[in-house]
Design a protein around this motif. Structure first.
Motif, PDB file in Angstrom:
ATOM      1  N   ARG A  69       0.767  -1.040   0.049  1.00 29.28           N
ATOM      2  CA  ARG A  69       0.234   0.150   0.088  1.00 29.28           C
ATOM      3  C   ARG A  69       0.796   1.241   0.181  1.00 29.28           C
ATOM      4  O   ARG A  69       0.491   2.373  -0.354  1.00 29.28           O
ATOM      5  N   HIS A  72       0.572   2.602  -3.488  1.00 29.74           N
ATOM      6  CA  HIS A  72      -0.872   2.951  -4.061  1.00 29.74           C
ATOM      7  C   HIS A  72      -0.907   4.646  -4.013  1.00 29.74           C
ATOM      8  O   HIS A  72      -0.516   5.119  -2.804  1.00 29.74           O
ATOM      9  N   THR A  83      -2.657  -1.166  -6.982  1.00 34.34           N
ATOM     10  CA  THR A  83      -4.054  -1.046  -6.757  1.00 34.34           C
ATOM     11  C   THR A  83      -4.672  -2.002  -5.925  1.00 34.34           C
ATOM     12  O   THR A  83      -4.539  -3.334  -6.173  1.00 34.34           O
ATOM     13  N   THR A  87     -10.788  -2.964  -5.327  1.00 31.30           N
ATOM     14  CA  THR A  87     -10.826  -1.681  -5.671  1.00 31.30           C
ATOM     15  C   THR A  87     -11.829  -1.416  -7.181  1.00 31.30           C
ATOM     16  O   THR A  87     -12.488  -0.538  -7.328  1.00 31.30           O
ATOM     17  N   GLU A  88     -11.251  -2.142  -8.156  1.00 34.66           N
ATOM     18  CA  GLU A  88     -11.866  -1.967  -9.330  1.00 34.66           C
ATOM     19  C   GLU A  88     -13.199  -2.814  -9.590  1.00 34.66           C
ATOM     20  O   GLU A  88     -13.359  -3.804  -9.000  1.00 34.66           O
ATOM     21  N   GLU A 100      -6.325  -7.837  -7.050  1.00 31.67           N
ATOM     22  CA  GLU A 100      -5.299  -6.882  -6.985  1.00 31.67           C
ATOM     23  C   GLU A 100      -4.246  -6.432  -8.080  1.00 31.67           C
ATOM     24  O   GLU A 100      -4.085  -7.632  -8.721  1.00 31.67           O
ATOM     25  N   LEU A 315     -11.894   3.836 -10.759  1.00 38.16           N
ATOM     26  CA  LEU A 315     -10.490   3.956 -10.741  1.00 38.16           C
ATOM     27  C   LEU A 315     -10.383   5.441 -10.453  1.00 38.16           C
ATOM     28  O   LEU A 315      -9.350   5.995  -9.871  1.00 38.16           O
TER      29      LEU A 315
END
Length: 317
Positions: A69, A72, A83, A87-88, A100, A315
């Motif tokens: 992280r 990131h 990422t 997240t996506e 990831e 994103l």
């Protein structure tokens, strides 16, 4: 085991291109028109480099979460670096993807005209040699992509070098992708049904099954199972738009594994081949006919189109 029937996507040899450019272009283009996908063997990326990249990809994602992280960039749209997991989200989906990833882009010299629209790379302190390995792999993917774009140009009746002006200094992205082990009751899938944003995507790997395309003719999901060492290539939305849907961007997904494989990670390496941010995506005149009028009369820059789509998949906020 997964019982999805297999897509009958032909496996083509890129080595045939030098001997018969038009013949390879016809076969490659025909596979794109039927499936939106092609499988390409003898792509020229050295196996030693691929093996090294796999080892370093696995080592990267084994790093502690807090260490990953650090790489990131909040608000950076996932353009470079790490990422995190979940997240996506696929456009229109209700659950985030179970993955990831890490992004590597083109290295630009100081003061380059596109530096304000193409973020600098982020390099982890470990694994050792990561930067050298993936800059080499980026270049190898770039070269393979140029050869495939040449075939697409010939298939469309254009000069073989037509795409050169589009992709010189292109905003291409090499994505290292990790789908961690998942529980039996996991919400969502490893990658929800989606289409790619770019011109074409070049995919290596995935030692675990799961990639499927949606057959436009039948509405059926079909598994994509390339021979070992071959590359999967698919049309992105930018190429679909440029060609007025002559070359279609096909919906695809990565489904969750059967119960006996859910404790295993899945890795893949993708190269999203993009034009330069200032390239104008304008429908090719040769794809506009009385029967197929121009679907996109308003041109758009690649940068603006990418931004719109990154907002849609979560994103960019």
């Amino acid at each position: 085991m997964l019982d999805t029937p297999s897509a009958q996507v032909p496996t083509l040899s890129l080595a045939d291109q030098a001997r018969d450019p038009q013949g390879f272009a016809a076969a490659f283009g025909a596979s794109f028109q039927r499936f939106g996908f092609a499988i390409v063997a003898d792509h020229g990326i050295p196996q030693e480099l691929i093996d090294r990249a796999w080892a370093e990809t696995a080592e990267l994602f084994r790093l502690p979460e807090e260490e990953k992280r650090q790489y990131h960039v909040p608000g950076g749209g996932g353009a470079r670096g790490y990422t995190p997991f979940k997240t996506e989200i696929a456009k229109g989906a209700s659950a985030v993807d179970l993955k990831e990833f890490w992004h590597i882009g083109r290295e630009l010299p100081a003061g380059h005209r596109l530096a304000d629209r193409m973020a600098p790379n982020i390099w982890p302190s470990r694994p050792e040699g990561f930067r050298d390995t993936f800059l080499e792999l980026f270049t190898a993917f770039d070269r393979a992509g140029d050869r495939l774009l040449s075939a697409i140009a010939l298939h469309l009746g254009l000069e073989a070098n037509w795409f050169d002006r589009a992709v010189t200094d292109g905003n291409s992205v090499l994505r290292l992708l990790h789908y961690p082990p998942i529980p039996a009751d996991a919400e969502g899938v490893r990658a929800g049904a989606h289409e790619d944003i770019n011109l074409i995507t070049l995919l290596l790997g995935a030692d675990e099954a799961g990639l499927e395309l949606l057959d436009r003719d039948t509405g059926q999901w079909l598994a994509i199972k390339p021979p070992e060492g071959a590359m999967v290539v698919n049309v992105g939305d930018m190429l679909q738009r440029l060609t007025n849907h002559v070359l279609p961007s096909t919906t695809h997904r990565v489904v969750n594994p059967p119960p006996e494989r859910r404790g295993h990670s899945r890795y893949s390496m993708l190269f999203f081949l993009h034009p330069a941010p200032d390239f104008v995506i304008e429908t090719l005149p040769g794809t506009i006919t009385a029967d197929t009028p121009n679907r996109y009369p308003a041109p758009i820059t690649a940068h603006d189109y990418l931004h719109e789509r990154l907002v849609e998949i979560g994103l960019v906020k």
